[in-house]
Design an enzyme around this catalytic site. Structure first.
Site, PDB file in Angstrom:
ATOM      1  CB  CYS A 135      -0.891   0.048   1.230  1.00  0.00           C
ATOM      2  SG  CYS A 135      -1.785  -1.444   1.606  1.00  0.00           S
TER       3      CYS A 135
HETATM    4  O1  KQY Z   1      -4.468  -1.268   0.896  1.00  0.00           O
HETATM    5  C1  KQY Z   1      -3.966  -0.231   0.549  1.00  0.00           C
HETATM    6  N1  KQY Z   1      -3.600  -0.143  -0.698  1.00  0.00           N
HETATM    7  C2  KQY Z   1      -3.927   1.031   1.339  1.00  0.00           C
HETATM    8  C3  KQY Z   1      -4.298   1.005   2.743  1.00  0.00           C
HETATM    9  C4  KQY Z   1      -4.747   2.393   3.127  1.00  0.00           C
HETATM   10  C5  KQY Z   1      -5.040   2.538   4.546  1.00  0.00           C
HETATM   11  C6  KQY Z   1      -5.436   3.934   4.875  1.00  0.00           C
HETATM   12  N2  KQY Z   1      -5.342   4.225   6.244  1.00  0.00           N
END
Ligand code: KQY
Length: 365
Positions: free
Chosen positions: A357
């Site tokens: 992420c």
């Molecule tokens: O899973 C993702 N690509 C991002 C996670 C984002 C979390 C925001 N607090």
């Protein structure tokens, strides 16, 4: 005439989204600093981000976008070969706010700039405002020197995975959530994905990892490790809510075929934990009413699937000493040609996501 105007149809110009396992020119990250997401003013998370950047930099150039306020501090914490550039943002999830790059076989690359509403806007989103995040993709493409195409749908990069050969995997929980594109049907979403990413098959998995605040991003549940092969966040404890989620996903994946008509090989990755926010961790977060509460005892959506595939490395989250070695061994079997590097990622998980992420690959042309 601008290149955006010359290329009126990405698909006709042969652009496709490559798999993450294809060659990269660089990787992008964004420095964490907001105290209502990252505890203790962000310092422990910054150490984890710096370690991720360093691990990825073994085999590709890493850019870290940082605010002016944090520039000198980030420059000091990051190794000298990491490139630090000033980019304003609301938080550090470049997988979701950065461009999704597409390439064609004439050596061109372009960035797709999806709409972004902080994972649900005013209906379940994680913070307000998100105006700076909305400009991140354009800014990154400005630096990478690639044309940008604005796509007319809300989509976070972490909600899709592709095999680079026409198949895309996503979850219904996220992409069909009324807080993303309430006016688009499943078929309309599929058609936009086909138009912008040149895919011809969408594999819909029902739900993402348990208690995932993104509404079940696929990048925390399953990913393509190469065409025809998928890694899946597994769970063997029938009393754990992840157990049923993993089986549902397995059912879908084992009864489908990809765009080329292949059945999928499924690699099961172990389940870390269950993991929960500790009182000390919760105590270090400066909650405010504009952001998602992070409280002691809340279940964290930890998953070993949330790794980054670099040119010669796989960087995966160390989350649970009882399972980390098993996860590493599985990943090394899946990626015999890459060095598998574990990074302590608890601090990233506390912010609601993980290594995949906080990274965005810029594929080689
Ligand atoms: O899973 C993702 N690509 C991002 C996670 C984002 C979390 C925001 N607090």
């Amino acid at each position: 005439m601008s290149i955006e105007k010359q290329i009126s149809d990405l698909r006709a110009a042969g652009f496709r989204m490559p798999g993450e396992f294809e060659p990269h020119e660089a990787c992008w990250m964004i420095w964490p600093e907001r105290p209502d997401v990252w505890r203790l003013g962000g310092r422990p998370a910054q150490e984890a981000f710096a370690a991720v950047a360093e691990a990825i930099a073994h085999s590709e150039t890493v850019y870290v976008g940082v605010s002016d306020a944090q520039y000198e501090h980030a420059r000091e914490m990051l190794a000298p070969h990491i490139r630090v550039v000033e980019i304003s943002s609301n938080d550090s999830w470049v997988r979701d706010t950065g461009p999704t790059y597409v390439i064609n076989d004439r050596g061109l690359r372009a960035g797709i700039d999806w709409g972004f509403n902080a994972w649900g806007g005013l209906n379940g989103g994680l913070y307000f405002p998100w105006d700076k995040d909305q400009r991140v993709a354009q800014k990154i493409c400005g630096i990478s020197g690639d044309p940008v195409f604005r796509a007319p749908l809300i989509l976070e990069g972490g909600s899709i995975h592709v095999d680079g050969e026409g198949t895309l995997m996503t979850t219904e929980e996220c992409l069909l959530n009324p807080n993303r594109n309430p006016d688009l049907s499943r078929e309309e979403i599929e058609s936009l994905l086909a138009q912008y990413l040149n895919i011809s098959k969408v594999i819909w998995i029902g739900r993402g990892t348990f208690n995932d605040e993104t509404d079940g991003h696929i990048d925390n549940l399953a990913c393509f490790v190469r065409p025809g092969e998928v890694a899946l966040h597994w769970c063997d404890d029938p009393d754990d809510p992840q157990y049923a989620i993993a089986r549902e996903a397995y059912e879908v994946l084992s009864n489908t075929c990809d765009a080329k008509g292949r059945s999928l090989t499924i690699h099961k990755l172990p389940h870390p934990g269950p993991l929960y926010i500790s009182p000390a961790e919760a105590g270090g977060i400066h909650l405010n009413r504009d952001s998602h509460p992070r409280e002691a005892g809340e279940r964290l959506a930890g998953s070993y699937v949330n790794f980054y595939i670099g040119n010669q490395v796989v960087v995966f989250p160390l989350l649970d000493p009882a399972r980390d070695e098993e996860a590493r061994a599985c990943l090394q079997r899946i990626f015999p040609e890459r060095e598998v590097i574990g990074v302590n990622a608890r601090e990233i998980l506390l912010g609601g996501g993980n290594i995949h992420c906080i990274t965005q690959q810029q594929p080689a042309r």
